[in-house]
Write an enzyme that holds these catalytic residues in place. Structure first.
Site, PDB file in Angstrom:
ATOM      1  N   HIS A  15       1.042  -0.879  -0.023  1.00 54.00           N
ATOM      2  CA  HIS A  15      -0.177   0.264   0.299  1.00 54.00           C
ATOM      3  C   HIS A  15       0.810   1.417  -0.052  1.00 54.00           C
ATOM      4  CE1 HIS A  15      -4.093  -2.268   0.906  1.00 54.00           C
ATOM      5  NE2 HIS A  15      -3.095  -2.777   1.658  1.00 54.00           N
ATOM      6  N   ALA A  16       0.430   2.284  -0.350  1.00 52.79           N
ATOM      7  CA  ALA A  16       0.398   3.393  -0.362  1.00 52.79           C
ATOM      8  C   ALA A  16       2.695   3.298  -1.010  1.00 52.79           C
ATOM      9  CB  ALA A  16       0.779   4.217   0.996  1.00 52.79           C
TER      10      ALA A  16
END
Length: 85
Positions: A15-16
């Site tokens: 993620h991110a």
């Protein structure tokens, strides 16, 4: 077609920032690259939305596939990103 199975080690999963780095690396390749969570349906590894939608978390296994010249090289680079702590 070449493939790699990788266990995601990052605390935030894929993620991110790890996902952005993964997608940017995949997008730089001129070949088709997919990623799947476990035995799930593969998605385009060049799409940040598709990668984030997989909801890959720490400890999950992903299967990365690429087809074409340079597949092993790009898969090795993507495997390092996906497995980084």
């Amino acid at each position: 077609m070449a493939e790699r199975q990788v266990t995601v080690k990052a605390e935030v999963g894929l993620h991110a920032r790890p996902a952005a780095t993964f997608v940017q690396t995949a997008a730089a390749a001129s070949l088709d690259v997919t990623i799947a969570k476990g035995a799930g349906q593969p998605v385009n590894a060049k799409s940040i939305l598709a990668v984030l939608a997989l909801d890959v978390r720490q400890g999950d296994t992903v299967v990365i596939k690429a087809d074409g010249d340079g597949a092993d090289e790009i898969l090795d680079r993507l495997a390092v990103i996906a497995s980084a702590p």
